[in-house]
Design a protein around this motif. Structure first.
Motif, PDB file in Angstrom:
ATOM      1  N   THR A  25      -5.909  26.436 -70.328  1.00 36.86           N
ATOM      2  CA  THR A  25      -6.317  27.644 -70.649  1.00 36.86           C
ATOM      3  C   THR A  25      -6.245  28.407 -71.783  1.00 36.86           C
ATOM      4  O   THR A  25      -5.419  27.333 -72.752  1.00 36.86           O
ATOM      5  CB  THR A  25      -5.650  28.275 -69.535  1.00 36.86           C
ATOM      6  N   SER A  26      -6.639  29.519 -72.516  1.00 36.91           N
ATOM      7  CA  SER A  26      -6.230  29.859 -73.478  1.00 36.91           C
ATOM      8  C   SER A  26      -4.844  30.428 -73.873  1.00 36.91           C
ATOM      9  O   SER A  26      -4.137  30.216 -72.989  1.00 36.91           O
ATOM     10  CB  SER A  26      -6.826  30.908 -74.302  1.00 36.91           C
ATOM     11  N   HIS A  29      -5.177  33.837 -73.045  1.00 36.27           N
ATOM     12  CA  HIS A  29      -5.665  34.359 -72.036  1.00 36.27           C
ATOM     13  C   HIS A  29      -4.724  35.640 -71.707  1.00 36.27           C
ATOM     14  O   HIS A  29      -3.458  35.230 -71.325  1.00 36.27           O
ATOM     15  CB  HIS A  29      -5.279  32.956 -70.307  1.00 36.27           C
ATOM     16  N   THR A  35      -5.550  37.946 -78.088  1.00 35.13           N
ATOM     17  CA  THR A  35      -7.602  37.277 -78.440  1.00 35.13           C
ATOM     18  C   THR A  35      -8.036  38.113 -79.736  1.00 35.13           C
ATOM     19  O   THR A  35      -8.691  37.660 -80.635  1.00 35.13           O
ATOM     20  CB  THR A  35      -8.341  37.667 -76.914  1.00 35.13           C
ATOM     21  N   GLU A  88     -13.996  31.807 -75.678  1.00 31.72           N
ATOM     22  CA  GLU A  88     -12.794  30.987 -74.271  1.00 31.72           C
ATOM     23  C   GLU A  88     -11.751  30.505 -75.088  1.00 31.72           C
ATOM     24  O   GLU A  88     -10.459  31.211 -74.447  1.00 31.72           O
ATOM     25  CB  GLU A  88     -13.696  29.718 -74.091  1.00 31.72           C
TER      26      GLU A  88
END
Length: 253
Positions: A25-26, A29, A35, A88
């Motif tokens: 996962t990022s 996230h 982000t 993403e």
């Protein structure tokens, strides 16, 4: 772990993410703030910004492919595609390995494609090699017109996962229709050559010419659209024995 250290670790994990994206996962996230900050880094590649030289060096790699898009093998590169979409995985927004010079068409069609459920990714221009056995076929039909149709055929030399990725790439990028249109333009441009070879050397001469064109195109890959086209034409007895002349009188499909 600090953000800088986390990004460095993420860079080190990049190839592992490509191998099995389902496990990752990022880094960002669940954090809209992080982000947004990581996505903002991409603007640093713009002209006059601190990472302009990085952008220029990435585009220079396209010169080794005569500036052809690695996704369609046809159009000129003009954009940077984030192989793992920056929305993403924003930590890879300025990672050189994740930035692929592509054409406008492929960049638009690929969009934010990223299969994190099945792990079925498209082919990466730097880390993946397209199958080197014939899987792209061209069907040549000659009736009232000369028709060209591309299709994929799985070889025993290609595993199911690899072939599924090939199918996905062709579907997302609309390559069957795209190559069909390119083939139509290619054949139209070569009509005079076919006529000259057939008039002077007959069907065997035209077949030899088409075979030579196929071998030349295969230097770009056995599944290059031109290689598949000319292989099919050279093997088509009707085309080589004068059927090509329908190119002169009827539109192709």
């Amino acid at each position: 772990m600090g953000i800088r250290a986390g990004i460095i670790n993420a860079y080190g994990d990049y190839e592992d993410v490509l191998r099995d994206i389902r496990r990752f996962t990022s880094l960002a996230h669940g954090s809209d703030v992080l982000t947004k900050a990581l996505l903002g880094n991409y603007a640093l590649l713009d002209r006059g910004r601190p990472l302009e030289d990085l952008r220029n060096s990435i585009f220079r790699t396209a010169l080794t492919r005569n500036s052809r898009c690695p996704l369609c093998e046809r159009a000129q590169v003009c954009a940077l595609d984030h192989f793992l979409p920056k929305n993403e995985f924003p930590e890879y927004s300025i990672l050189a390995d994740n930035l692929i010079p592509v054409c406008e068409r492929c960049n638009r069609l690929k969009g934010d494609e990223c299969d994190k459920i099945d792990g079925l990714l498209m082919f990466h221009a730097y880390f993946d090699e397209f199958p080197d056995c014939e899987i792209l076929l061209t069907d040549v039909g000659i009736e009232n017109t000369v028709s060209i149709r591309y299709s994929l055929h799985r070889s025993d030399k290609v595993d199911n996962l690899t072939f599924a990725r090939v199918e996905k790439q062709f579907k997302i990028l609309g390559l069957f229709d795209f190559y069909q249109m390119e083939a139509i333009a290619e054949l139209t441009d070569q009509i005079d050559l076919y006529d000259e070879m057939y008039a002077s050397l007959g069907d065997s001469g035209l077949r030899s010419t088409l075979s030579a064109l196929a071998r030349g195109a295969e230097r770009k890959g056995v599944n290059h659209w031109k290689a598949a086209l000319y292989r099919a034409l050279s093997r088509n007895a009707e085309f080589c024995s004068g059927g090509y002349r329908k190119l002169l009188t009827s539109p192709m499909t």
